[in-house]
Structures are given as structure tokens and as C-alpha cells.
Design an enzyme around this catalytic site. Structure first.
Site, PDB file in Angstrom:
ATOM      1  N   HIS A  64      -1.043  -4.618   5.718  1.00  0.00           N
ATOM      2  CA  HIS A  64      -0.407  -5.335   6.804  1.00  0.00           C
ATOM      3  C   HIS A  64       0.613  -4.393   7.432  1.00  0.00           C
ATOM      4  O   HIS A  64       1.238  -3.576   6.736  1.00  0.00           O
ATOM      5  CB  HIS A  64       0.241  -6.622   6.319  1.00  0.00           C
ATOM      6  CG  HIS A  64      -0.739  -7.746   6.156  1.00  0.00           C
ATOM      7  ND1 HIS A  64      -0.572  -8.766   5.243  1.00  0.00           N
ATOM      8  CD2 HIS A  64      -1.908  -8.016   6.800  1.00  0.00           C
ATOM      9  CE1 HIS A  64      -1.589  -9.621   5.328  1.00  0.00           C
ATOM     10  NE2 HIS A  64      -2.409  -9.174   6.260  1.00  0.00           N
ATOM     11  N   ASP A  66       3.608  -4.345   8.468  1.00  0.00           N
ATOM     12  CA  ASP A  66       5.003  -4.189   8.035  1.00  0.00           C
ATOM     13  C   ASP A  66       5.142  -3.384   6.750  1.00  0.00           C
ATOM     14  O   ASP A  66       6.266  -3.071   6.349  1.00  0.00           O
ATOM     15  CB  ASP A  66       5.675  -5.561   7.885  1.00  0.00           C
ATOM     16  CG  ASP A  66       4.948  -6.492   6.922  1.00  0.00           C
ATOM     17  OD1 ASP A  66       3.708  -6.566   6.992  1.00  0.00           O
ATOM     18  OD2 ASP A  66       5.612  -7.167   6.118  1.00  0.00           O
ATOM     19  N   HIS A 139      -3.281 -12.001  -2.300  1.00  0.00           N
ATOM     20  CA  HIS A 139      -2.739 -12.055  -0.938  1.00  0.00           C
ATOM     21  C   HIS A 139      -3.889 -12.344   0.026  1.00  0.00           C
ATOM     22  O   HIS A 139      -5.023 -12.565  -0.398  1.00  0.00           O
ATOM     23  CB  HIS A 139      -2.033 -10.741  -0.616  1.00  0.00           C
ATOM     24  CG  HIS A 139      -1.135 -10.800   0.580  1.00  0.00           C
ATOM     25  ND1 HIS A 139      -0.322 -11.870   0.861  1.00  0.00           N
ATOM     26  CD2 HIS A 139      -0.925  -9.900   1.590  1.00  0.00           C
ATOM     27  CE1 HIS A 139       0.350 -11.642   1.973  1.00  0.00           C
ATOM     28  NE2 HIS A 139      -0.001 -10.452   2.432  1.00  0.00           N
ATOM     29  N   HIS A 268      11.631  -8.899  -0.119  1.00  0.00           N
ATOM     30  CA  HIS A 268      10.688  -9.369   0.899  1.00  0.00           C
ATOM     31  C   HIS A 268      11.078 -10.778   1.372  1.00  0.00           C
ATOM     32  O   HIS A 268      10.321 -11.733   1.260  1.00  0.00           O
ATOM     33  CB  HIS A 268       9.259  -9.354   0.344  1.00  0.00           C
ATOM     34  CG  HIS A 268       8.195  -9.392   1.405  1.00  0.00           C
ATOM     35  ND1 HIS A 268       7.624 -10.564   1.845  1.00  0.00           N
ATOM     36  CD2 HIS A 268       7.583  -8.395   2.089  1.00  0.00           C
ATOM     37  CE1 HIS A 268       6.708 -10.304   2.754  1.00  0.00           C
ATOM     38  NE2 HIS A 268       6.676  -8.976   2.918  1.00  0.00           N
TER      39      HIS A 268
END
Length: 307
Positions: A64, A66, A139, A268
Site C-alpha cells: 500500500h 503509505d 490484511h 500506525h
């Protein structure tokens, strides 16, 4: 191996805030410097917090944006600094395709080799004095957690016993402590087990990456010296955590408790908890009675050796 120092480069989820950068963790392991994820702006955080740029390897939890877009600028900076030694980069499947694009974005070639490696659950990367193990997690896309496991250390050296066996002080002491047998002037052999106590366990650092609580990570974190677990949401955002395949602070703490981890750090964080993570900390402490804290950008700590 004696030094194991962690510096949190970014502790925000999904988007940067005024106070928190995107995901990134620098780990100094003796003479090695490793990165775990490299969110946008990570290289500036490395300057800000003084980690240095002599990175030996980068481990990505998933792809992802980020968690990896910062690698593009970081590699350019290394090139301008004259780096020559290879850079090794690891991640779950798609790593070769995604990282190849990042490496070559906007430039024909770097001046140093970049080696791309894909890992799956159960794979390991052996380095000097320690191993990095990949752990499959839960995830929305292929994602990994990582366990940095230090080799066991020799037991304590019994100086009096060594002298009683006739070992002279000096280099032979060092050889025995390194696990080598020595032969004395009279032909007698003294083995390491004659003068060393029981082996002492190495330290274990566990990094969850982005994930729902999962059995694989709980197993991997068994008796860990430190579990760094994502805690994007609070209890009242449980449905959102399930939908996005993230964890709440309470769930992260439950993993730590069930694993018997010795210490927990939450990271996070959703921007909702940017400046006031007290709710996350309180909920985690209801589940886990060991030391727990919420990471902030620039948090630096060293894991002590096990007795």
C-alpha cells in the site's frame, strides 16, 4: 551482536499529519542498519532523527502506498551521495514488479545495484548474528509481519573454573568464549562447555505490519522481547477495523497477552488519534498488563540483552 536500537520514523496510518509521518522503522542491529517500510518522507525523518543513511536492507510489510512510496526518493538520495554497495529489498509477492517500477521511476539507472527479493510466510533472511523471519498476516493484500531473531549467546564465562583447569589468561579465554576448544601446553583439551554456563537466549523483535489479529503473528510473537503492533482504531471503530483489515488497540494488546510478549508498542494510528492516543493506551492496558506505550515519531529505544 550487542546493539539493537529502534527509531520510529513514522507512526501514522494512511496519511501523514502535522505530528506523524507515514510508516517507517529504522533498526540498528550491531553494524547493520535496516528499514522496515519506507513511507513517503522517511528519508527526511532519518535526517531529523539521526539514524544515518547507511541502510543495508529494506523489508516491506506490503505495498500500500503509505508503506513504500518513500523508497523512490530515498534511493535517489543514496545515488547522489555516491553509494556503491548493493541494496537488498524484500517484500511479499509483487515485490519484484512494484519495486522495479519504483527503482526506475524517473531515472534510467541507479549507480549501485538493487537486489529485489520476494518472501512468503516461513521464509527467512540470514544475516550476521541474526535472522529475519517472514510471517504471513491478515490484511487486504499480500502482507507480512517480521521477526528479527538474534542468535543465542554463549553462557557466562567462569573465569575461576578456567583458571582451575589451567587455562592461562589471555587469548585462550576469548577462544573459549567464542565456542572454540583450546589445547593447553601439557596436551589437555579444554572445551567451551567446561567453562561456560547455559546458553542465553537471543532477543526477539516482532513487527506486525498492517493486519487483523491473527494466529500466525501470535505464534511468532511468543516470548518476544518487544511486539510492535498496529493499532489503527479504538473500540468504537471495531467495524471499521474489520472492514479495512486493521486492528484496534485492544486487539493488539490481546495478541501481546496471548503471545506472552514482554513489551508492547502501538503504532500506525488513525488521524483520529493523532495528538491524543490516550483512549488507545487505556484500552490496550485493560487487555495487557505488561509494559505498553504508544509510539511517536522519533521514539528511540534500545532492547537490553537477555540475562
Amino acid at each position: 551482536m550487542s546493539l539493537l536500537r529502534l527509531t520510529f520514523l513514522g507512526t501514522s496510518a494512511a496519511q501523514p499529519t502535522l505530528h506523524r509521518n507515514l510508516s517507517g522503522l529504522a533498526v540498528k542491529v550491531d553494524t547493520d542498519l535496516l528499514l522496515f517500510d519506507c513511507g513517503e518522507g522517511s528519508q527526511r525523518q532519518m535526517v531529523r532523527f539521526g539514524t544515518g543513511f547507511t541502510v543495508d536492507a529494506v523489508f516491506f510489510t506490503h505495498f500500500h502506498a503509505d508503506h513504500y512510496l518513500g523508497i523512490i526518493g530515498f534511493l535517489r538520495t543514496l545515488g547522489m551521495m555516491g553509494r556503491e554497495q548493493p541494496m537488498h529489498m524484500y517484500g511479499p509477492p509483487t515485490a519484484r514488479r512494484v519495486l522495479h517500477q519504483a527503482v526506475h521511476l524517473g531515472v534510467e539507472a541507479l549507480a549501485f545495484p538493487v537486489e529485489l527479493h520476494e518472501l512468503k510466510d516461513g521464509d527467512s533472511v540470514r544475516r550476521n548474528g541474526y535472522t529475519v523471519h517472514a510471517v504471513g498476516v491478515d490484511h487486504r493484500i499480500n502482507a507480512l509481519g517480521y521477526v528479527l531473531a538474534e542468535d543465542d549467546r554463549p553462557g557466562r564465562f567462569n573465569v575461576e573454573k578456567a583458571k582451575a583447569l589451567g587455562v592461562p589468561s589471555g587469548p585462550d579465554f576469548g577462544r573459549l568464549q567464542r565456542g572454540e576448544a583450546v589445547t593447553l601446553a601439557d596436551g589437555t583439551t579444554v572445551r567451551p562447555e567446561d567453562v561456560l554456563g547455559a546458553a542465553r537466549g537471543g532477543r526477539r523483535l516482532v513487527i506486525s505490519g498492517d493486519t487483523r489479529p491473527c494466529a500466525s503473528l501470535t505464534r511468532a510473537a511468543k516470548d518476544a522481547d518487544l511486539l510492535i503492533h498496529e493499532s489503527t482504531f479504538s473500540d468504537d471503530e471495531q467495524a471499521r477495523a474489520v472492514e479495512t483489515r486493521h486492528s484496534t488497540a485492544r486487539e493488539a494488546a490481546r495478541v501481546a497477552r496471548e503471545a506472552g510478549a514482554r513489551r508492547l508498542i502501538l503504532t500506525h494510528l488513525s488521524s483520529r488519534h493523532d495528538t491524543d492516543p490516550s483512549k488507545l493506551l487505556a484500552q490496550a492496558r485493560e487487555e495487557y498488563k505488561g509494559p505498553v506505550e504508544v509510539a511517536h515519531d522519533g521514539l528511540t529505544l534500545e532492547l537490553p540483552l537477555r540475562d
